[in-house]
Design an enzyme around this catalytic site. Structure first.
Site, short mmCIF file in Angstrom:
data_model
loop_
_atom_site.label_atom_id
_atom_site.label_comp_id
_atom_site.label_asym_id
_atom_site.label_seq_id
_atom_site.Cartn_x
_atom_site.Cartn_y
_atom_site.Cartn_z
N TYR A 233 -13.61 -0.54 2.09
CA TYR A 233 -14.14 0.54 2.84
C TYR A 233 -15.83 0.87 2.31
CZ TYR A 233 -9.72 1.65 5.15
OH TYR A 233 -8.84 1.48 6.10
N LYS B 46 -2.03 -6.39 -4.03
CA LYS B 46 -1.72 -7.87 -3.60
C LYS B 46 -2.66 -8.69 -4.78
CE LYS B 46 -0.60 -10.87 -0.39
NZ LYS B 46 0.94 -10.71 0.12
N ASP C 261 2.79 -6.18 0.82
CA ASP C 261 3.62 -6.50 1.96
C ASP C 261 5.31 -6.24 1.69
OD1 ASP C 261 3.21 -8.28 -0.11
OD2 ASP C 261 3.20 -10.24 1.35
N ASP D 169 -4.65 3.70 3.40
CA ASP D 169 -4.81 4.03 4.80
C ASP D 169 -3.59 3.39 5.53
OD1 ASP D 169 -6.21 4.92 6.87
OD2 ASP D 169 -7.60 3.56 7.24
#
Ligand code: NAD
Length: 348
Positions: A124, A171, A205, A229
């Site tokens: 972002y 991740k 995930d 988000d």
């Protein structure tokens, strides 16, 4: 004491939700002075920007804002006003509670967790460019400073709110450097709270799957901007939908309270959107300024009106309009506030 608050109604369903939230917050009996300022596409013609200086100046002055959603064009047009505002004011912590409300038909009845989302960097940061005609690059920024402070915020939040565990989401198996740094910072901060607050981490995930299957195992979740988000909408879905999910953007010098949801343009002006998320964001604002009893009255009124099941907005299976639902909540808030301030009978 009068609290001066910047009010940014936003666009789409924002203005009608802002009216509803103001009605409910004023029913607490607390004195507010609302300094209304506008941002979004409609401001471009007048000011040449969707985020006029006056909006930032007002929030800096009052250090407090209640904000409705603002539309961001998809794939073209101006950059997100919401992201720009968080970056300009360094509102580094986006705090989004996900709590079941009795009476809402949802898959789970016992969700009570909080997402603490880093709010200033990651993908972002807005650094992206085309590489020739057929490729594009977006740059993911993760810094030690921002990761340490959001991790610290999450642990301090856990301590202050009697929470038992912090889960870091990342991740880092794939993005070993950027998400690896985020995880390293979370682990470093976690060591300072060993024995007091439990710590664990999850790959994003797997986290999505775990949240959908067993949300009750989570407490405080800390995540970089993008995962935070996405997870917040997922968690909103666990507790009844975007219509009931509040949020807060917290910085050292200012705080902006706004729902998780967007401007839902298809519902704009129809008096059918659910104001619960913005009203509950207002309750978070009341807690932030130390008006704890008033915050409890607002949260209690939402629970009581929804629990009674008679006056429900459409997203919760009812037929009440935005105004009618807000009026029902405001009436209960007024009752609770008057009962709390009534002098106790004199002793004989
Ligand atoms: P959205 O949250 O506006 O709407 C998604 C769906 O959720 C809607 O179709 C509606 O069914 C439901 N919904 C959302 N809020 C609701 C409410 N209060 N009452 C009842 N139902 C509600 O998401 P979107 O359609 O992806 O985005 C629309 C616009 O909002 C986009 O321009 C996006 O950039 C912007 N947005 C702004 C913010 C913000 O201001 N902080 C946040 C998210 C999205």
């Amino acid at each position: 004491m009068t609290h001066r608050v910047t009010l940014i109604p936003g666009d789409g369903i924002g203005p009608e939700l802002a009216d509803a939230a103001v009605t409910v917050l004023e029913a607490t009996g607390i004195s507010f002075e609302w300094e209304r300022v506008d941002a979004g596409e409609a401001m471009i013609e007048r000011y040449g920007t969707p985020l006029p200086d006056e909006v930032l100046a007002s929030i800096r002055r009052n250090r407090l804002a209640l904000k409705g959603p603002i539309t961001t064009p998809i794939g073209e047009g101006f950059r997100s006003v919401n992201v720009a505002l968080r970056q300009a004011l360094d509102l580094y912590a986006n705090v989004r509670p996900g709590r079941s409300i009795p009476g809402i038909a949802s898959r789970y009845q016992d969700v009570d967790l909080v997402i603490v989302r880093e709010n200033t960097e990651d993908l972002y940061a807005g650094i992206e460019h085309r590489v020739g005609a057929d490729a594009a690059e977006s740059i993911k920024i993760i810094t030690r400073v921002a990761s340490m402070r959001i991790a610290r915020y999450a642990f301090e939040y856990a301590v202050a709110n009697g929470r038992r565990k912090v889960t870091a989401v990342h991740k880092a198996n794939i993005m070993k450097l950027s998400d690896g740094l985020f995880l390293e910072c979370c682990r470093t901060v976690a060591a300072d709270y060993a024995g007091r607050i439990e710590f664990e981490d999850r790959i994003v995930d797997n986290m999505c799957m775990q949240l959908v299957q067993r949300p009750e195992q989570f407490d405080v979740i800390v995540a970089p901007n993008l995962y935070g988000d996405i997870l917040s909408d997922l968690v909103a879905g666990l507790v009844g939908g975007l219509g009931v999910a509040p949020g807060a953007n917290i910085g050292l010098h200012a705080a902006v309270f706004e729902p998780v949801h967007g401007s839902a343009p298809k519902y704009a002006g129809l008096d059918i959107a659910d104001p619960t998320a913005l009203i509950l964001s207002g309750a978070l604002m009341l807690r932030h300024i130390g008006e704890t009893a008033a915050a409890e009255h607002v949260e209690g009124a939402i629970r009581s009106v929804i629990g009674a099941g008679k006056v429900l907005p459409r997203d919760l299976g009812g037929s009440a309009g935005t105004k009618a639902f807000a009026a029902a909540v405001a009436e209960r808030v007024g009752d609770a506030s008057r009962a709390a301030t009534k002098p106790s009978p004199a002793r004989p």
